[in-house]
Design a protein around this motif. Sequence first.
Motif, short mmCIF file in Angstrom:
data_model
loop_
_atom_site.label_atom_id
_atom_site.label_comp_id
_atom_site.label_asym_id
_atom_site.label_seq_id
_atom_site.Cartn_x
_atom_site.Cartn_y
_atom_site.Cartn_z
N THR A 143 106.21 58.77 54.85
CA THR A 143 105.05 59.14 54.03
C THR A 143 105.05 60.62 53.68
O THR A 143 104.84 61.01 52.52
CB THR A 143 103.74 58.78 54.76
OG1 THR A 143 103.76 57.38 55.10
CG2 THR A 143 102.53 59.04 53.86
N LYS A 187 107.81 61.63 51.18
CA LYS A 187 107.47 61.33 49.78
C LYS A 187 106.53 62.39 49.21
O LYS A 187 106.66 62.80 48.05
CB LYS A 187 106.86 59.94 49.68
CG LYS A 187 107.85 58.81 49.93
CD LYS A 187 107.19 57.45 49.78
CE LYS A 187 108.19 56.32 49.97
NZ LYS A 187 107.56 54.99 49.80
N ALA A 242 107.69 64.89 46.20
CA ALA A 242 106.95 64.86 44.94
C ALA A 242 106.41 66.23 44.58
O ALA A 242 106.31 66.59 43.40
CB ALA A 242 105.81 63.85 45.04
N LYS A 284 115.00 58.45 42.12
CA LYS A 284 113.56 58.17 42.20
C LYS A 284 113.30 56.76 42.72
O LYS A 284 112.36 56.53 43.48
CB LYS A 284 112.91 58.37 40.83
CG LYS A 284 112.81 59.83 40.42
CD LYS A 284 112.03 59.98 39.12
CE LYS A 284 111.89 61.46 38.76
NZ LYS A 284 111.13 61.64 37.48
N GLU A 285 114.12 55.84 42.29
CA GLU A 285 113.97 54.45 42.76
C GLU A 285 114.15 54.37 44.27
O GLU A 285 113.41 53.66 44.96
CB GLU A 285 115.00 53.57 42.05
CG GLU A 285 114.95 52.11 42.47
CD GLU A 285 116.02 51.28 41.78
OE1 GLU A 285 116.48 50.29 42.40
OE2 GLU A 285 116.41 51.62 40.65
N GLU A 288 113.62 56.84 46.49
CA GLU A 288 112.48 57.47 47.16
C GLU A 288 111.24 56.58 47.12
O GLU A 288 110.51 56.48 48.11
CB GLU A 288 112.17 58.83 46.52
CG GLU A 288 113.24 59.87 46.83
CD GLU A 288 112.79 61.27 46.48
OE1 GLU A 288 111.77 61.42 45.77
OE2 GLU A 288 113.45 62.22 46.92
N GLN A 289 110.99 55.95 46.00
CA GLN A 289 109.82 55.07 45.88
C GLN A 289 109.91 53.87 46.81
O GLN A 289 108.90 53.38 47.30
CB GLN A 289 109.67 54.62 44.43
CG GLN A 289 109.26 55.73 43.47
CD GLN A 289 109.36 55.32 42.02
OE1 GLN A 289 109.80 54.21 41.69
NE2 GLN A 289 108.95 56.21 41.11
N SER A 290 111.13 53.40 47.05
CA SER A 290 111.32 52.20 47.87
C SER A 290 111.50 52.51 49.36
O SER A 290 111.56 51.58 50.18
CB SER A 290 112.54 51.41 47.37
OG SER A 290 112.39 51.06 46.02
N SER A 335 111.09 53.06 53.12
CA SER A 335 110.12 52.55 54.08
C SER A 335 110.79 52.42 55.44
O SER A 335 112.01 52.54 55.56
CB SER A 335 109.59 51.18 53.63
OG SER A 335 110.62 50.20 53.70
#
Length: 404
Positions: free
Chosen positions: A47, A50, A54, A272-273, A275-277, A279
């Motif tokens: 968390t 990210k 960003a 970016k894909e 980083e967004q995914s 977990s």
Amino acid sequence: MNSAVYLCLILLGLCTTIQGHHLEGHDDNTSANALKIYTYTAQFAVTLYKELSAASPGKNVFFSPLSISAIFSLLSLGAKSTTHTQILEGLSFNLSAIQEKEIHQSFHDIFSVLTRRDSQIQLDIGQALFLKEDKKPLQKFLDDIHGFYDAEILPTKFQEPAEAEKQINDYVEKKTHGKIVKLVNSLQEDTELVLVNYMFFKGNWKKPFDPQQTTERDFFVDQEKTVKVPMMHRMGWFYYYFDPELSCTVLQLDYNGTATAFFVLPERGKEKELEQSLSTCVLNKWAVHVSRHTANVYIPKFNISTSYDLKEPLIKLGIRDVFSDHADLTGFTGQPLKVTKVNHKAVLTVDEKGTEAAAATAVEAMPMSLPPTLEFNHPFMVLLYNTVTNSTLFIGKIVDPTEQ
């Protein structure tokens, strides 16, 4: 009006790496408590990563989620009411699933494991509280921080800012072996408490890279910028995995001892894909799926330093009141306090070094066919773990290896 608290977090990672364990591995001597908070600290790592990524587009990112979690967990011992709840929940702890005492005991056990002197890595961790001379900590707070975090409390003349800065900076410089100097500056006379957390990490690759194989090669920062970097090289057996869902290659490199690193290289245009995914499930999947194959590996040799004011990112994670006049930190001294600033510094060095006993490069038997090439020549992620406690020591993103 609440008085000021200044939080300082200092991290040093002096790194080198290759081949081996999985994240979930642990030995028989590990306390069960040390593993209880793994899921929570891993979630916090993802968390906060990210948030920082960003907030810093196009910049290197590097920090220690373990260090930040630990110092704020310590801070929660002096917090009450909503301030207390926000701190622990902001660190991703589910307070209906884990008791607060278990959290603090887990950190105690983790640090006990990480700082074992028989380890083949050097990992110095500690906490210190610099408290205004005329302030007296409550006995319960003293008992808790000594029992769980083995923290020092040092009387400090904050009414003499220059003297206070020198005391804190000298302490930090000594504890980080001279790697962090002049951590704090511009202290205010109304400062009453400075919390410092430090981590010094130094490890050696199980299979060091041969410096004679290091050559200058291109690193593609973005579509417009290309830089020259010294690229380490080794051909041999490695643990790695190509994740088809996230279009990235995960390379596991082990240290001597109980630390390991993951270098994660997304395909160009897929950063970016990824980083967004990202977990905890993704991290666990990578740990399970890496397997041993031959490869021709190129990794940049670099030295980066990062510095953050974590106030805004932590507010976004829900840790709000502690920075405001609504802060309830009366558990420290019985008097009002609030946090004014959170400093976090980290250094990462990656080079060819191995142990003195492993100065010669080992010869490995390999198949006759040419192995695939894994070249980390555009932005990639790096994660460093302790394999006994599953602790995420460091997490980051290398966008430009030449940026100091």
